[in-house]
Write an enzyme that holds these catalytic residues in place. Sequence first.
Site, PDB file in Angstrom:
ATOM      1  N   HIS A  55       0.833  -1.212   0.000  1.00 49.11           N
ATOM      2  CA  HIS A  55       0.000   0.000   0.000  1.00 49.11           C
ATOM      3  C   HIS A  55       0.866   1.260   0.000  1.00 49.11           C
ATOM      4  O   HIS A  55       0.519   2.250   0.656  1.00 49.11           O
ATOM      5  CB  HIS A  55      -0.967   0.010   1.185  1.00 49.11           C
ATOM      6  CG  HIS A  55      -1.973  -1.098   1.145  1.00 49.11           C
ATOM      7  ND1 HIS A  55      -3.157  -1.019   0.451  1.00 49.11           N
ATOM      8  CD2 HIS A  55      -1.951  -2.345   1.681  1.00 49.11           C
ATOM      9  CE1 HIS A  55      -3.832  -2.158   0.574  1.00 49.11           C
ATOM     10  NE2 HIS A  55      -3.116  -2.980   1.312  1.00 49.11           N
ATOM     11  N   ASN A 128     -10.422  -2.791   2.369  1.00 54.31           N
ATOM     12  CA  ASN A 128     -10.080  -2.827   0.948  1.00 54.31           C
ATOM     13  C   ASN A 128     -11.327  -2.502   0.138  1.00 54.31           C
ATOM     14  O   ASN A 128     -12.426  -2.421   0.688  1.00 54.31           O
ATOM     15  CB  ASN A 128      -9.586  -4.224   0.552  1.00 54.31           C
ATOM     16  CG  ASN A 128      -8.119  -4.443   0.892  1.00 54.31           C
ATOM     17  OD1 ASN A 128      -7.335  -3.506   0.988  1.00 54.31           O
ATOM     18  ND2 ASN A 128      -7.744  -5.685   1.077  1.00 54.31           N
TER      19      ASN A 128
END
Length: 499
Positions: A55, A128
């Site tokens: 990420h 997510n």
Amino acid sequence: MSRKPRQTTTAGAPVPTNETTLTAGKLGPSLLQDYQLIEKLSHQNRERIPERVVHAKGWGAQGTFTVTHDITKYTCADLFSEVGKKTEVLSRWSTVAGESGAADTERDVRGFSLKFYTAEGNWDMVGNNTPVFFVRDAYKFPDFIRTQKRHPKTNLRSPEAMFDFWAAQPESVHQVTILMSDRGIPTTPMHMNGYGSHTFSMYNKQGERFWVKFHFKTQQGHKHYTNEESEKLIGKTREAYQEALYNAIEEGKYPKWTLYIQVMPETEAGQQDYNPFDVTKVWPHKDYPLIEVGELEMNKNPENYFQMIENAAFSPSNVVPGISFSPDKMLQGRIFAYADAHRYRLGTHYEALPANHPKNAKVNHYHKDGAMRFFTNDFDNRDAYYEPNQYNGPVADESVKEPPLKIDGDADRYNQKTTDADFVQPRALFEMFSDEQKSRLYANYAAAMGPCSDEVKERWYKVLKRVHPDYEAGVRNAVNKLDTDVNTVPITDDTPLED
Ligand code: NDP
């Protein structure tokens, strides 16, 4: 005298120049005592911190969450305590695999993280844009991530590694199907849903616990790029999300999401033909309908990206009274791993940074010194630096103790083997797709799997066949077609250029 403020050293003393080095004579050399030059060069060397292992590329904003529906029968969490209640929120969306300079519109899962600055401390919803994940045991997390990053020798991303790993974890097919579907490349973070993915729990004032899933549904509608559209766009800009998000907020077009929860009474867990704590599974809506809770609106671009977004540290360990964990093994692993990642990346007292510091709750802990100890927690009495003490230092509050978690069975390493149940939900998803969506799904697979060895391809086809024979046939045909379409004649200096 200029009306501009005086430039100073980091110690606050005025500086005589920001242009000319102190030299011995007109020709030099430079003098070591020009400390400000050394300070300036040293700061430049330290302007980056380690990027996130996963990420790394992200975009964020600030905003507000407003409760629109009463869910106090499920939770005593202060932020949900009354309809109309507003809570400040910080968001960060991200791709998973790419480094911090990666292009925004690559095919990947997107992170969807929110920090709610509640009156009872910060609640982090670290999710997510997909309701499930690739693996269901934290032991597999580091290996999975390794397959998404670069090969140790080639230093290139490796489709062979990705599909080799997924083929050995057939339960991953649910998430891989979403990744290869249209939803694999959202046009912006504003045009995708967010999911807590894991099962969490909530408990009410009476101490009743419920298992809960979080869903943030986009009010902007789902919008996606095809592979071709995304490739064209990346040729023009690698920062498409940052541009779209920043500009939308500057123009007052604030993106919004509706928060829903699914709720399962505590005693119902285990009665399903799937494990409700397995993050490769959803809870079907017909069994656990969506319950509306509130609205999230992101309406402010941070004044300083690094300060608020790069420094933002989201961790599922940040829960508040009324919200808690579940036995989900991936969640249990992340409770440790995320906070630990921040201690490494940002430093011991990362929670004291402006992005992470609670805005609406007083912080009273006894952790003391170390890097970034730029706060005092002497509690108005310098003798109260340990606990228990007789100097009125803060004490724990037993009333916020969560209800006991009912556990039965022996502690053991329960291996959740692949069974037919792992293919039911991906099959339901596949059957939802229109013919056009299926064609794009096959084509996306062909682009992703094309470079894999025949052994790996065959192993993945076997997994797809367990989902649906049409799925396997569609992907196999698309991959074979790609193989015959590929121009195998290498381009050399002698190759005539086409007009
Ligand atoms: P439903 O028909 O009630 O729900 C289908 C869900 O699928 C909707 O939430 C919809 O999201 C979502 N969806 C539509 N297209 C896609 C796509 N290309 N990729 C991912 N999600 C998509 O059925 P069920 O609850 O029984 O679920 C059926 C299947 O749908 C599941 O097996 C799962 O694969 C998938 N799904 C289920 C979710 C759940 O929480 N139950 C959540 C998301 C997906 P939207 O409303 O935003 O269009």
